[in-house]
Scaffold this active site. Sequence first.
Site, PDB file in Angstrom:
ATOM      1  N   LYS A  11       0.826  -1.214   0.000  1.00 13.27           N
ATOM      2  CA  LYS A  11       0.000   0.000   0.000  1.00 13.27           C
ATOM      3  C   LYS A  11       0.866   1.274   0.000  1.00 13.27           C
ATOM      4  CE  LYS A  11      -3.954  -2.234   2.261  1.00 13.27           C
ATOM      5  NZ  LYS A  11      -5.001  -2.126   3.321  1.00 13.27           N
ATOM      6  N   TYR A  51     -12.234  -3.629  -2.574  1.00 11.32           N
ATOM      7  CA  TYR A  51     -12.866  -3.437  -1.261  1.00 11.32           C
ATOM      8  C   TYR A  51     -14.377  -3.281  -1.357  1.00 11.32           C
ATOM      9  CZ  TYR A  51      -8.199  -2.944   0.768  1.00 11.32           C
ATOM     10  OH  TYR A  51      -6.916  -3.168   1.204  1.00 11.32           O
ATOM     11  N   PHE A  59     -15.476   3.945   7.200  1.00 11.91           N
ATOM     12  CA  PHE A  59     -14.063   4.200   6.899  1.00 11.91           C
ATOM     13  C   PHE A  59     -13.764   4.158   5.398  1.00 11.91           C
ATOM     14  CE2 PHE A  59     -14.197  -0.443   7.828  1.00 11.91           C
ATOM     15  CZ  PHE A  59     -13.657  -0.950   6.646  1.00 11.91           C
ATOM     16  N   THR A  93      -5.374  -7.159  10.691  1.00 12.80           N
ATOM     17  CA  THR A  93      -5.791  -5.905  10.048  1.00 12.80           C
ATOM     18  C   THR A  93      -5.414  -4.689  10.889  1.00 12.80           C
ATOM     19  OG1 THR A  93      -7.704  -7.113   9.199  1.00 12.80           O
ATOM     20  CG2 THR A  93      -7.786  -4.705   9.067  1.00 12.80           C
ATOM     21  N   ARG A 104       2.565  -5.899   9.029  1.00 10.06           N
ATOM     22  CA  ARG A 104       1.752  -4.794   9.555  1.00 10.06           C
ATOM     23  C   ARG A 104       2.284  -4.299  10.899  1.00 10.06           C
ATOM     24  NH1 ARG A 104      -4.117  -7.082   7.489  1.00 10.06           N
ATOM     25  NH2 ARG A 104      -4.201  -5.877   5.550  1.00 10.06           N
ATOM     26  N   ASN A 114      -2.428   0.316   6.713  1.00  9.83           N
ATOM     27  CA  ASN A 114      -1.807  -0.861   7.335  1.00  9.83           C
ATOM     28  C   ASN A 114      -0.836  -1.601   6.405  1.00  9.83           C
ATOM     29  OD1 ASN A 114      -3.675  -2.007   5.683  1.00  9.83           O
ATOM     30  ND2 ASN A 114      -4.782  -3.108   7.268  1.00  9.83           N
ATOM     31  N   HIS A 117      -2.018  -5.396   1.566  1.00  7.47           N
ATOM     32  CA  HIS A 117      -3.246  -6.182   1.370  1.00  7.47           C
ATOM     33  C   HIS A 117      -2.859  -7.616   1.041  1.00  7.47           C
ATOM     34  CE1 HIS A 117      -7.054  -7.513  -0.441  1.00  7.47           C
ATOM     35  NE2 HIS A 117      -6.332  -7.960  -1.449  1.00  7.47           N
ATOM     36  N   GLU A 128      -9.042 -11.260  -7.764  1.00  9.17           N
ATOM     37  CA  GLU A 128      -8.124 -10.120  -7.715  1.00  9.17           C
ATOM     38  C   GLU A 128      -6.955 -10.301  -8.695  1.00  9.17           C
ATOM     39  OE1 GLU A 128      -7.144  -9.834  -3.524  1.00  9.17           O
ATOM     40  OE2 GLU A 128      -9.214  -9.320  -3.003  1.00  9.17           O
TER      41      GLU A 128
HETATM   42  P1  ADP Z   1      -7.855  -7.109   5.702  1.00  9.51           P
HETATM   43  O1  ADP Z   1      -7.079  -6.148   4.835  1.00  9.51           O
HETATM   44  O2  ADP Z   1      -7.040  -7.580   6.874  1.00  9.51           O
HETATM   45  O3  ADP Z   1      -8.463  -8.258   4.906  1.00  9.51           O
HETATM   46  P2  ADP Z   1     -10.536  -5.988   5.871  1.00  9.51           P
HETATM   47  O4  ADP Z   1     -10.899  -6.745   4.646  1.00  9.51           O
HETATM   48  O5  ADP Z   1     -11.442  -6.091   7.056  1.00  9.51           O
HETATM   49  O6  ADP Z   1      -9.059  -6.304   6.370  1.00  9.51           O
HETATM   50  O7  ADP Z   1     -10.457  -4.434   5.517  1.00  9.51           O
HETATM   51  C1  ADP Z   1      -9.887  -3.991   4.313  1.00  9.51           C
HETATM   52  C2  ADP Z   1      -9.026  -2.779   4.600  1.00  9.51           C
HETATM   53  O8  ADP Z   1      -9.859  -1.701   5.063  1.00  9.51           O
HETATM   54  C3  ADP Z   1      -8.012  -2.969   5.726  1.00  9.51           C
HETATM   55  O9  ADP Z   1      -6.812  -3.582   5.278  1.00  9.51           O
HETATM   56  C4  ADP Z   1      -7.799  -1.550   6.191  1.00  9.51           C
HETATM   57  O10 ADP Z   1      -6.935  -0.835   5.302  1.00  9.51           O
HETATM   58  C5  ADP Z   1      -9.197  -0.959   6.089  1.00  9.51           C
HETATM   59  N1  ADP Z   1      -9.989  -1.112   7.328  1.00  9.51           N
HETATM   60  C6  ADP Z   1     -10.570  -2.256   7.785  1.00  9.51           C
HETATM   61  N2  ADP Z   1     -11.239  -2.061   8.931  1.00  9.51           N
HETATM   62  C7  ADP Z   1     -11.093  -0.737   9.233  1.00  9.51           C
HETATM   63  C8  ADP Z   1     -11.555   0.094  10.300  1.00  9.51           C
HETATM   64  N3  ADP Z   1     -12.304  -0.388  11.299  1.00  9.51           N
HETATM   65  N4  ADP Z   1     -11.206   1.398  10.275  1.00  9.51           N
HETATM   66  C9  ADP Z   1     -10.449   1.899   9.267  1.00  9.51           C
HETATM   67  N5  ADP Z   1      -9.985   1.171   8.207  1.00  9.51           N
HETATM   68  C10 ADP Z   1     -10.286  -0.143   8.183  1.00  9.51           C
END
Ligand code: ADP
Length: 145
Positions: A11, A51, A59, A93, A104, A114, A117, A128
Amino acid sequence: MILEYTLSIIKPNAISKHVIGDIIKRFENNELFVVGLKMMKLNFHQVLFIYNEHKDKLFFNDLLKFMISNPVVLLILEGYDAINRNRLIIGHTNPVYSAIGTIRKDYADSITENAIHGSASKEAANREIYYFFKQDEIYKNNISI
Ligand code: ADP
Ligand code: MG
């Protein structure tokens, strides 16, 4: 174990930290090998594609702005049990909960920023990978493990 393929996206905040090489090294050290690689600036449609499940969350707007703010690096990783192992190397996450030694834990600035991905499932990985890469940009089976 099955040979699998997964997509990771380094990212924008990790690109700014100049840790592309370190992140790739962590995957290679764990026998997740790069078989496709691209640097690009994502657009709105591409972020929405990755996403989509989060598009109605509070968010999402911040996540979108962040993801299009600077270039990212897309990696197709090949390896045994690649989808799960990729997620373990990446970490939780929310960096507050990420295990020590995960990407992370070391490079996230916040839950949104973070650092990386990783595809969540086999279905997500296929979706993807083939959204971002053409068949002839993927070097499956050219690399022996
Ligand atoms: P992951 O990337 O671990 O699969 P998710 O699919 O839940 O996590 O979320 C996608 C992305 O959205 C995360 O990597 C992060 O960048 C962002 N994100 C997820 N949950 C939150 C939150 N509660 N607040 C802010 N950003 C979030
Ligand atoms: Mg996810």
